[in-house]
Design an enzyme around this catalytic site. Structure first.
Site, PDB file in Angstrom:
ATOM      1  N   ASP A  36     -22.840  36.731  86.134  1.00 15.00           N
ATOM      2  CA  ASP A  36     -21.662  36.897  85.293  1.00 15.00           C
ATOM      3  C   ASP A  36     -20.493  36.304  86.064  1.00 15.00           C
ATOM      4  OD1 ASP A  36     -23.177  38.268  83.457  1.00 15.00           O
ATOM      5  OD2 ASP A  36     -22.587  40.251  84.161  1.00 15.00           O
TER       6      ASP A  36
ATOM      7  N   ASP B 271     -25.201  41.349  71.670  1.00 11.91           N
ATOM      8  CA  ASP B 271     -24.731  42.584  72.299  1.00 11.91           C
ATOM      9  C   ASP B 271     -24.814  43.689  71.269  1.00 11.91           C
ATOM     10  OD1 ASP B 271     -23.977  41.550  74.848  1.00 11.91           O
ATOM     11  OD2 ASP B 271     -22.224  40.637  73.922  1.00 11.91           O
TER      12      ASP B 271
END
Lengths: 255, 200
Positions: free
Chosen positions: A11, A130
């Protein structure tokens, strides 16, 4: 059968690898090129670079910087973050990405999945989803990289992954937000439900905290791959340890 | 001279260029038939759809160059599939016909998602300069939904629901269904072997 894939996700924010807990409050963990190479040496089957703020900031990843990572890496590389046009997707592929992962922009305009698949092939198109349980329904969320921009979409997760598959996605990464960063294990029930809807590979994401969590998600949810970020970055668990645990449990891995 | 990597359309050719760079090879990415004809050896990566790739091979004149090419040629992934007579992909595509037979769809089942995406074991079926030092059981990275038949040219197989040609060799023409450029040390060895095959 191919071996079970372990994917290390970096990330990235402002060119640095970061880790947040439940998608907020990020901590700096280091240089992406160095971490990518370290994971490859440790046995990672794939690396994902995810620019977490790109989508909310309406930009995409820096291509030269991407090429820098691709140049040193000899395992598959996926790029995620802010890819919202065919041109951007192709530019990522031309700078060394093997796959592009699209999430919020695919929810804005689902045709994007088909456009990329038609030109570059489905195998290049990963749709990231998500999902979090809201009122008993697994619901799809958008712009999750930035807390203030995050919002729930009207799409139930199970409907959206099937639509993404029909539109030409070659793989689905299902990030179970309720589990993300808390290291209590993957959301096996949710992943199992998703797996039963799909004929393309499914990647588990969110919740890995111990080698046993990987064993559990492969054994119980029959996913093709499991992705983790934080536990690898912090050194709490190595890719090698995860693979040793999988092998001990009778699952095929590349060691 | 050097290696010509054929640019057939949009897609990931950078990772092959980077892999060649890591091996110290001089390589150029090109869609120019004349440059391909002059190359010491040719890599045909093949990205995107079979019919589109097959068409651009012919319109660019590179297909004709390859049919007359005497030095080593390596098809990778779709590039290997293009070595065959035809492919069932889409509405069908005509290949370069270096190898006999038809490329067919992998059977997707609920238990076996398609594409076949991931690291699978090679089973080396006969000796070849391309696979020097590669052993049965070595893992390489595959991403494909169509597969090539097993026949005399097969030098290694892999299995995903069915057994297919993972690598082939006939004369100066070689193919890999997997991606050596993304197959870590095993892949690097295969590319290195290809670069070392004699051009005479």
């Amino acid at each position: 059968m191919p071996s079970k894939r372990i994917i290390a996700c970096l990330d990235v924010r402002d060119g640095r690898v970061v880790k947040g807990v439940r998608f907020a409050g990020h901590v700096d963990l280091g240089d992406p090129g160095e971490l990518a190479t370290r994971y490859r040496d440790d046995g990672a089957d794939e690396v994902v670079i995810y620019d977490i703020t790109a989508s909310a900031e309406r930009r995409t990843i820096n291509y030269q910087w991407l090429a820098g990572v691709a140049r040193v890496l000899d395992v598959p590389l996926t790029v995620a973050g802010g890819i919202r046009t065919l041109e951007q997707a192709l530019a990522c592929l031309e700078h060394g990405a093997d796959k592009v992962s699209i999430n919020s922009p695919a929810l804005e305009r689902p045709e994007l999945i088909t456009e990329i698949a038609n030109v570059a092939g489905s195998q290049c198109v990963v749709v990231g989803v998500d999902s979090r349980r809201v009122d008993g329904v697994w619901s799809t969320f958008q712009y999750t990289g930035v807390e203030s921009a995050m919002r729930k979409t009207p799409r139930p997760m199970l409907d959206w992954i099937v639509e993404a598959q029909e539109r030409g996605a070659g793989e689905i990464v299902l990030n179970c937000m309720d589990q993300d960063g808390v290291r209590e294990g993957y959301d096996v029930a949710q992943l199992k439900a998703a797996r039963e809807k799909l004929r393309i590979p499914l990647v588990a994401s969110g919740g890995a905290g111990a080698p046993s969590h990987f064993v559990q998600v492969f054994a119980e949810a029959d996913v093709s791959a499991a992705l983790a970020a934080g536990i690898f970055h912090s050194g709490a668990v190595s890719v090698r340890e995860v693979k040793a645990a999988l092998r001990a449990a009778g699952l095929e891995v590349r060691l | 001279m050097g290696v010509a990597v054929v640019k057939l359309g949009s897609g990931n050719t950078a990772s092959i260029m980077f892999a060649l760079e890591r091996l110290g090879a001089r390589a150029v990415l090109t869609d120019d038939a004349a440059r391909v004809a002059d190359a010491e050896r040719v890599i045909l990566p093949g990205v995107g759809a079979a019919a589109t790739a097959a068409r651009s091979l012919e319109t660019s004149g590179i297909g004709e160059v390859l049919r007359n090419f005497q030095r080593p040629v390596l098809g990778i992934c779709l590039g290997q599939q293009l070595l065959y007579e035809r492919s069932d992909e889409g509405d069908g595509a005509r290949g370069l016909s270096f190898l006999n037979g038809t490329v067919t769809a992998l059977r997707a089942t609920p238990a076996l998602p398609s594409p076949h995406m991931g690291w699978s074991r090679l089973n080396v079926s006969r000796e070849s300069a391309l696979l020097d030092g590669v052993r049965s059981g070595d893992y390489v990275y595959f991403v494909h939904s169509f597969a090539c038949p097993v026949a005399g040219e097969t030098i290694a197989t892999a299995s995903y629901g069915e057994t297919f040609s993972a690598a082939v060799e006939r004369g100066n023409v070689y193919g890999c269904q997997f991606h050596p450029e993304r197959s870590s040390e095993v892949g690097a060895r295969i590319l290195k072997n290809f670069l070392a095959i004699s051009c005479s």
